[in-house]
Design an enzyme around this catalytic site. Structure first.
Site, short mmCIF file in Angstrom:
data_model
loop_
_atom_site.label_atom_id
_atom_site.label_comp_id
_atom_site.label_asym_id
_atom_site.label_seq_id
_atom_site.Cartn_x
_atom_site.Cartn_y
_atom_site.Cartn_z
CD GLU A 392 -68.42 66.88 -69.38
OE1 GLU A 392 -67.45 67.68 -69.59
OE2 GLU A 392 -68.24 65.88 -68.40
CG HIS A 421 -81.89 92.62 -56.06
ND1 HIS A 421 -83.08 93.59 -55.68
CD2 HIS A 421 -82.24 91.73 -54.91
CE1 HIS A 421 -83.71 93.28 -54.50
NE2 HIS A 421 -83.32 92.14 -54.17
CE LYS A 526 -60.46 67.30 -72.24
NZ LYS A 526 -60.44 65.68 -71.66
#
Ligand SMILES: O=P(O)(O)OC[C@H]1O[C@](O)(CO)[C@@H](O)[C@@H]1O
Length: 613
Positions: A392, A421, A526
């Site tokens: 950000e 793994h 937003k």
């Protein structure tokens, strides 16, 4: 829904009245451990322009091959560049990053300006010019640095009040109004982004096995996720302290979490206000709601602290203190690291070392991803925390001069050896688009608990071996890595790690000339989300009108889009209807859902009130 006003009022905005079906849309001893410093640099024939090349691969350089052939040279490079901060017991090894002397010389030059910018920032300059804000998270752990006495007082008083409040909660002096146990036992933290990631990381890293209050999080507007958290609390809802965290006080996901929790309290016959705590900026919507409803407590967030650097404000400190974590130690660790990262020589400044390596490894343009691999379960969330801090801050379209730069640095990772793994296969042999950071913790277990599961070898030795093995295996295949070593996971070392990366991000941003302290890109999503919800309201209103006709007038998607004056939004309208339908809302859809143009829609019943609303 474009405006956020009224977000914290608890009246439901959509009033579906009847169900329907439009189904099935496809869904050690610290003192004895120290490293010497040598001063013999290894000359690697790579230069700055090579560093900027996206395709650069150190496995193809003569220097790399030389180092691999010559363990002595690699050892010397290790010693030459090893950084240690003795008071913190923190070490940084950058020997497996292939920067050259010319590169470092060029960087010294660039860092001069970055160090100056950082100095100015700490003195209170408007380091976030787009938002016209100071950037003051460094003052939180050394309030003497704050540029005004009033700020110093505010920081000190807030810290004292956090400690006093949490003592009173833990001791039972402040009781939940109707809890049989007579003491708060749980924390439900509601917040998102920087208002969740820091507290989550700190809880995972530092909370004791049996904390005075256990913490859980609502960090999304996922109804099922919220239900799960509330259900898990069960009857302990009565002894749950709900901390609602939002700097702006207007973030929709957090608002929704609060409303859902308040509903659960009502349904359980509990008085939410007596168990609610707000952490937000003064006079925000959340602050006003908490004040008007008479919540148990309110703590301030400051204009000059960004969400992703708010972990040392009330945002991180209050939940931590309530879990019995020594927050003053965390602040001390951060303050010590702040001191260390003010040094204006790259080699002696751990944050500058990191920033320089990031620049080298990613060509200064984010061409390689940063994989964070802590070999310690309790540090699992560090990479997630850093994801926001780094991405950000650095993921920006424009530089400070307005040039399009599309900067950034991708961060991911979980923990070792678990990830060995999972995806280490690709890291070693696959696409070469990353550099790694190993976080090593020397202390395996608290003293007195270790045992040898085979002669001479403990479980922790395996973890150590896996880390060292992966580091070597990656390097042998030309993959660069940084190693950050701490002695133990403690409030001090966690505070130091946070401060280290905060400063590294700030310095890196300065050398690539971007504003690390705003997030304009988040606003677009937003705004678009608010527009979708506004459109949904219009769709419902149009359908209601058609449903109230006699006879009912089922509408095609085209007709709905037309009546919403949004023909360009027909796809979104289809998605809105499909979503409402899948959730048994009031829609009745006729036709074949698989072929949207054939679908006709109306509501289960006419809502006359809405007609005249
Ligand atoms: O604390 P707030 O204001 O609710 O914001 C939460 C998060 O949202 C963001 O603004 C991005 O959406 C982050 O920067 C911030 O940490």
């Amino acid at each position: 829904m474009a405006s956020l006003s009224g977000l914290y009022s608890s009246s439901p905005s959509l009033k579906p009245t009847k169900n329907l079906s439009f189904k099935a849309l496809p869904a050690q001893s610290r003192d004895s451990f120290s490293f010497p410093h040598s001063s013999r640099p290894i000359n690697l024939p790579l230069n700055l322009s090579a560093a900027r090349s996206v395709a650069r691969d150190i496995s193809h350089t003569d220097a790399k091959k030389e180092l691999l052939k010559d363990p002595d040279a690699l050892w010397k490079r290790y010693l030459d560049w090893l950084y240690q901060q003795k008071d913190l017991g923190l070490y940084i090894d950058v020997s497996r990053v292939g920067f050259t002397d010319e590169f470092v010389a060029d960087m010294e030059h660039r860092f001069k300006a970055a160090f100056k910018a950082m100095e100015d920032l700490e003195k209170g300059s408007i380091a976030n010019p787009d938002e016209g804000r100071m950037v003051g998270h460094y003052w939180l752990r050394n309030s003497k640095l704050a540029p005004k006495p009033t700020l110093k007082t505010l920081i000190d008083k807030t810290l004292d009040s956090i400690c006093a409040f949490s003592d009173d909660i833990i001791s039972g002096k402040i009781k939940p109004p109707s809890a049989p146990a007579g003491r708060f036992t749980q924390i439900l933290s509601v917040g998102i982004g920087g208002s969740a990631l820091g507290p989550q990381f700190v809880a995972e890293a530092l909370a004791p096995d049996n904390p005075p209050l256990k913490i859980r999080f609502i960090d999304n507007t996922d109804p099922a996720g919220i239900d799960h958290q509330i259900a898990q609390l069960g009857p302990e809802l009565a002894s749950t302290l709900v901390i609602v965290i939002s700097k702006s006080g207007g973030t929709p996901e957090t608002r929704n979490g609060l409303l859902e929790v308040q509903k659960a309290f009502r349904e359980a016959g509990l008085n939410f206000a007596k168990q609610g705590v707000a952490i937000t900026q003064e006079n925000s919507l959340l602050d006003n709601t908490a004040r008007m409803e008479g919540w148990l407590a309110r703590f301030p967030m400051y204009d000059w602290v960004g969400g992703r650097t708010s972990i040392m404000s009330a945002v991180g400190l209050l939940p931590a203190a309530l879990q019995g974590i020594n927050v003053r130690e965390m602040l001390d660790g951060a303050a010590l690291m702040d001191e260390a990262t003010r040094t204006t020589s790259i080699k002696n400044n751990p944050a500058a070392l990191l920033a320089m390596c990031w620049y080298w490894a990613s060509g200064g343009v984010g061409s390689k991803d940063m994989v964070i691999l802590p070999y310690k379960d309790s540090l699992l969330l560090f990479s997630r925390y850093l994801q926001q801090l780094v991405m950000e801050s650095l993921g920006k379209e424009f530089d400070l001069d307005g040039n399009t730069v599309n900067q950034g640095l991708t961060v991911y990772g979980n923990k070792g050896s678990t990830d060995q793994h999972a995806y280490i296969q690709q890291l070693r042999e696959g696409v070469h688009n990353f550099f790694a950071t190993f976080i090593e913790v020397l202390r395996d277990r608290p003293p007195g608990h270790d045992w040898e599961l085979e002669p001479g070898v403990t479980c922790g030795d395996y973890l150590f071996g896996m880390l060292q093995g992966t580091r070597s295996a990656l390097y042998a295949n030309g993959r660069e890595s940084i190693s950050v070593t701490i002695e133990e996971v403690t409030p001090r070392s966690v505070g130091a790690l946070i401060a280290l990366y905060e400063r590294a991000v700030g310095l890196y941003a300065a050398i690539v000339n971007i504003n690390a302290y705003h997030q304009p890109g988040v606003e677009a999503g937003k705004k678009a989300a608010a527009e979708v919800l506004a459109l949904q309201k219009r769709v419902l209103s149009v359908l209601n009108e058609a449903t109230c006709k006699d006879p009912v007038e089922p509408l095609t998607l085209d007709a709905i889009a037309d009546r919403c004056h949004a023909p360009e939004q027909i796809e979104m309208i289809y998605k809105i209807i499909a979503h409402m339908s899948a959730n048994d809302r009031v829609l009745i859809a006729e036709g074949n859902c698989g072929s949207p143009r054939s679908v006709k829609v109306y509501l289960g019943e006419c809502n006359v009130d809405d007609l005249y609303a």
